[in-house]
Design an enzyme around this catalytic site. Sequence first.
Site, PDB file in Angstrom:
ATOM      1  N   GLU A 125     -17.534   8.021  17.166  1.00 57.85           N
ATOM      2  CA  GLU A 125     -16.836   7.055  18.045  1.00 57.85           C
ATOM      3  C   GLU A 125     -16.408   7.756  19.307  1.00 57.85           C
ATOM      4  OE1 GLU A 125     -13.482   7.121  18.943  1.00 57.85           O
ATOM      5  OE2 GLU A 125     -13.328   5.154  19.871  1.00 57.85           O
ATOM      6  N   ASP A 138       3.063   3.186   7.453  1.00 60.80           N
ATOM      7  CA  ASP A 138       3.346   2.342   6.284  1.00 60.80           C
ATOM      8  C   ASP A 138       3.165   0.870   6.630  1.00 60.80           C
ATOM      9  OD1 ASP A 138       6.282   1.867   4.135  1.00 60.80           O
ATOM     10  OD2 ASP A 138       4.145   1.601   3.768  1.00 60.80           O
ATOM     11  N   ILE A 188       0.866  -1.189   0.000  1.00 63.14           N
ATOM     12  CA  ILE A 188       0.000   0.000   0.000  1.00 63.14           C
ATOM     13  C   ILE A 188       0.900   1.235   0.000  1.00 63.14           C
ATOM     14  CG2 ILE A 188      -1.731   1.297   1.308  1.00 63.14           C
ATOM     15  CD1 ILE A 188      -2.734  -1.333   0.066  1.00 63.14           C
TER      16      ILE A 188
HETATM   17  N1  DTR Z   1     -10.642   5.230  22.263  1.00 66.74           N
HETATM   18  C1  DTR Z   1      -9.806   5.545  21.110  1.00 66.74           C
HETATM   19  C2  DTR Z   1      -8.342   5.498  21.451  1.00 66.74           C
HETATM   20  C3  DTR Z   1      -7.927   4.249  22.116  1.00 66.74           C
HETATM   21  C4  DTR Z   1      -7.557   4.150  23.403  1.00 66.74           C
HETATM   22  N2  DTR Z   1      -7.220   2.815  23.667  1.00 66.74           N
HETATM   23  C5  DTR Z   1      -7.418   2.103  22.567  1.00 66.74           C
HETATM   24  C6  DTR Z   1      -7.219   0.744  22.327  1.00 66.74           C
HETATM   25  C7  DTR Z   1      -7.516   0.266  21.054  1.00 66.74           C
HETATM   26  C8  DTR Z   1      -7.968   1.137  20.063  1.00 66.74           C
HETATM   27  C9  DTR Z   1      -8.165   2.520  20.310  1.00 66.74           C
HETATM   28  C10 DTR Z   1      -7.866   2.982  21.577  1.00 66.74           C
HETATM   29  C11 DTR Z   1     -10.132   6.925  20.609  1.00 66.74           C
HETATM   30  O1  DTR Z   1      -9.869   7.880  21.322  1.00 66.74           O
HETATM   31  O2  DTR Z   1     -10.586   7.028  19.477  1.00 66.74           O
HETATM   32 ZN    ZN Z   2     -10.046   9.444  20.154  1.00 63.57          ZN
HETATM   33 ZN    ZN Z   3      -9.816   6.840  17.827  1.00 65.93          ZN
END
Ligand code: DTR
Ligand code: ZN
Ligand code: ZN
Length: 457
Positions: free
Chosen positions: A188, A319, A61
């Site tokens: 999210e 990458d 990619i």
């Molecule tokens: N909650 C996500 C960031 C995050 C924190 N711990 C993890 C573990 C696995 C994936 C993501 C995360 C955010 O702030 O979008």
């Molecule tokens: Zn976040």
């Molecule tokens: Zn995140």
Amino acid sequence: MTLSPSPVGRSRISGRSGRVAAVAAVAVAGLLAGTASASAGTTAAPASAGATAQALAAPDIPLANVKAHLTQFSSIAAANGGNRAHGRPGYKASIDYVKAKLDAAGFATSLQTFTTSGATGYNLIADWPGGDPNKIVMAGAHLDSVSSGAGINDNGSGSAAVLESALAVSRAQLKPDKHLRFGWWGAEELGLVGSKAYVNSLPSTERAKFAGYLNFDMIGSPNPGYFVYDDDPAIEKTFKDYFAGLGVPTEIETEGDGRSDHASFKNVGIPVGGLFTGASRTKTAAQAQKWGGTAGQAFDRCYHSSCDNTANISDTALDRNSDAVAHALWTLSAGGTTPPPTGDDYENTTPLAIPDAGAAVTSPITVSGRTGNAPATLKVSVNIKHTWRGDVVIDLLAPDGTAYRLKNSSSGDSADNIIETYTVNASSEPANGTWRLRAQDVARQDTGSLTSWKLTF
Ligand code: DTR
Ligand code: ZN
Ligand code: ZN
Ligand code: CA
């Protein structure tokens, strides 16, 4: 006639970084599991070439393409109040950008709306036509940022890598056995709202069709760790094998479930996996020892901050993880999950140095006890460590010396390592005898060695 690799002309300042850059697509895939032992053979006499092989593995990619998407996300934020947060114009503009790319690439896209915190949210779903509709492999990333910044690592990195991998599927006109689906989630940051809305909208009959969901949230952290979700074992192994092939150690992601969109899928029993390069936690000395970077510093000092901009990215991590996304998609959407029956595999695991710009070397595998000819789809799995894989030419030599070109040299393909499975039409060759893999480094500087290779009948 045998293709004779010609010395590759190039200008270079020093080592790999000074070479003339050129983009060459070289596929990568993990080796298959299950092997029969092979006994040593003798060195083959050179002979005429045969058919070229066709790789059945994910393409590289291009990092430049992934970063171009990050630049777009950055511009979108700059033009829309400095962020791409749920309910703000920058988020919908991000959705529109990604959707336009996918529509142009032949995906069937749909926008799913939901409401949270008094604003309309959007999920973008993209289906790659074809594949078994009852076996869905989905890759996803949340596209929203927090309101304090552009969210380039969190989660432009995951969104861009998934987008570019989808575009690579289109470029390859991939025809996977399973059905490929991609998702970009809204809200999210407000509590996995978009992905929860999507999963809740699926009837149980649809959920049952998911072979797996792959999540990519923060995969370009500037002080990166290489974390693999330890959920579904097959998905976890796919990622760990990939990084092992690069010689990059990984750790299990331990920040706990529920921290990103894979939780929405896991909560309804769908197998999940994914990658993560770390957020506000601090990199330990031991981790800095194995990964480089700065001990005692957060993996991402700009987590949820205004400095999460295009400078807040490790190119190496982005990458490697982008290539890992593609590797997982190609691997997990291919045929059945059962490896070929043991006894059809013959492997040589004796390391063999490949002299820099030197003579070809060969590694033998002697096959016996089989009947008839080799198949039209003889699989040749190769694992070569090299610091500039474009230097390397690879041939398969049949027991009678017929050479089948597996890989040509490609000047300027500066990426590391060749981990690839080729398919060779060897149906005119008796199966029994001593087969050889021939490798030659045709350009000065950068060198490597054959780690192992395998034949699967
Ligand atoms: N909650 C996500 C960031 C995050 C924190 N711990 C993890 C573990 C696995 C994936 C993501 C995360 C955010 O702030 O979008
Ligand atoms: Zn976040
Ligand atoms: Zn995140
Ligand atoms: Ca070399």
